[in-house]
Motif scaffolding. Sequence first.
Motif: not given
Length: 645
Positions: A409-418
């Motif tokens: 269960k990796p720690v997530p680092i989710g990138i999103s741009e706007g």
Amino acid sequence: MPKNTHYSRRRFLTHSSLGLLAFAGMPTMLRAMGGMQPMPTLAPNKASPNFKPDVEFELSCRSASVPILPGKSTLVQQYTANLIKGPRESLVEIPNSYLGPLIHLQKGQKVRIHLHNKLAEPTITHWHGLHVPAEMDGHPRYTIAPGQTFVYEFEVLNRASMNIYHPHPHEITAKQVYHGLAGALFVHDGEEAALGLPSGEYEIPIVIQDRRFDDQNQLVYVAGMHGMHDRMMGYYGDRILVNGRPDYTIDVDSRAYRLRFLNGSTARIYKLGWDDGTPITVLGVDGGLLEAPEHKPYVMLAPGERLDVWVDFSGRAVGSQLVMRSLPYSGVLPKMAERMQRGMGGGNGGGHQMGMMGGMMHGSALPVGSDYPIFTARVKRKVSDSPALPKQLSKINRYKVEDTANAIKPVPIGISEGHMAMLLNGRPYAFDDVQPNERIRLNTVQLMEIFHAHGEGGGHGGKASGENKEHQSSEQNGGMQHGGMGGGRGGHGMGMMGGMGMHGGGEEGGMSHGRGGMGMMGGMHDSGEEGGMMGGMHGGGEGGGMGMGGGMGGMGMMMSMAHPIHLHGQSFQIVSRSMAAGNEEDYESVRHGFIESGLKDTVLVMPGETVRIIKPFQDFKGLFMYHCHNLEHEDMGMMRDFLVE
């Protein structure tokens, strides 16, 4: 150091893209985004009578006027230092430079630094790459006001490496770095000393920055009508400076040198390669020496990354030159921005046409991904002696995935741009907003996964990470809605704005739940009844939102770009890199320039790419930041805290 010689020196607008850019400037949007919360600050730390430093110095942040270009001096902000205690070589000035002094420390030394804020604005200094207690790390909550002093006290725990010191105040980090507040900090140890690598005048720092000047030689930074686009893409200058000087040339002997590269730009990514095709011999990266030298055709260097390079001028004739260039590549900017910039900038000598989208495209004579020189090495003297390149450099104690506390269960680092918001795990930065997946147990080793949250297929890392569906849930990721972001009814889409969840999306789905939300800034799919600004360009359904392009294909894809992700605290290992379908051509232009065998604290994540890392969280409790080191993006909110407890 050797003598340094310095020389002075399409139109692609669719109706939809014009509409989006116009929308980005609407006052209602700016009010809706609101800005980040003000950062509560703490009383400045004082010197402890029980701490006995081996090295002690004052470090002042001040305004100054320095000569950079011919003619008028340039107003800058800079670090100056005064050694109180310790070896004289602890502080070394870079001649004729606005950059802070080179700081040289030994592993095991105890260090006290008195940071004096002599600016007219708040600041604090972060020791990028150093493993220090949370209260000594330069978190924005420790920002000091003009006239105040913060005292750092820590023991040097790092192995030999090149690190950075730079400001980290909330929302103005990029501006202060751009105006000159930055410097290099070297840690030395016995393992490095035993190798006999080039040192003294044969070890040269190469701090690369891009800057823009007006006709009065003053620095130009984000401002005016184009400012918001410059922040979205990152701010790019049209002139390369090395060690604070333009048109940089080093005079060298015909022998081996050690070059210590640091990307001190706020946003620009370099693809470094020698002009004659000589391979780059890499000794080390962010976290110090590799186990053995690696030979690369070129090396990618993103903001915040460092590179330790061996270059041997033996056998080169006196008078010959070797030029370090940034070589052509593609894929780090959104496609529309990349095409527009190349059309307007025009390669190596393009003009400064700004036009309707000039702010976004930067109108630069140095388009991102183009070919241009960084510096020149000129052989001035023939010598007969030169050290040999060691076959082995160091020993790295590596972790395996099974050593981590969360292997499945990796720690997530989710990138999103706007537009006007850059997010991690679907959330902008806010103090005291630590989410469950950001709480880390002290003295554990964690598996982490960095990915584009609006990626193809919408899942955790998109198609490149399909094996990780066990953590595709809103509970784990603070409302990001992993696995449900693309298309379909009901609108879990992150689209351009990541997990702000403007229409639908779970109990922790972001700013508003249900239908419609903020139109364009929702999931960018399923236009439907409240179809957003453009009435629903694709799809139909009830999700509200702008409905542009369906799922990822709308603004998520249009805005997707590369991000250098920096994690404070200890260095990490790169476990794997994987790329989603459809990005292969751009990726091919950069992929041979990544070095995955060394210890890192900053990693460049290309559009569609998923990067898995292993990071220890040892010794110190408290808040440790992780953020994009495109500093404009950091200031826009692409920054979060881990709470180690």
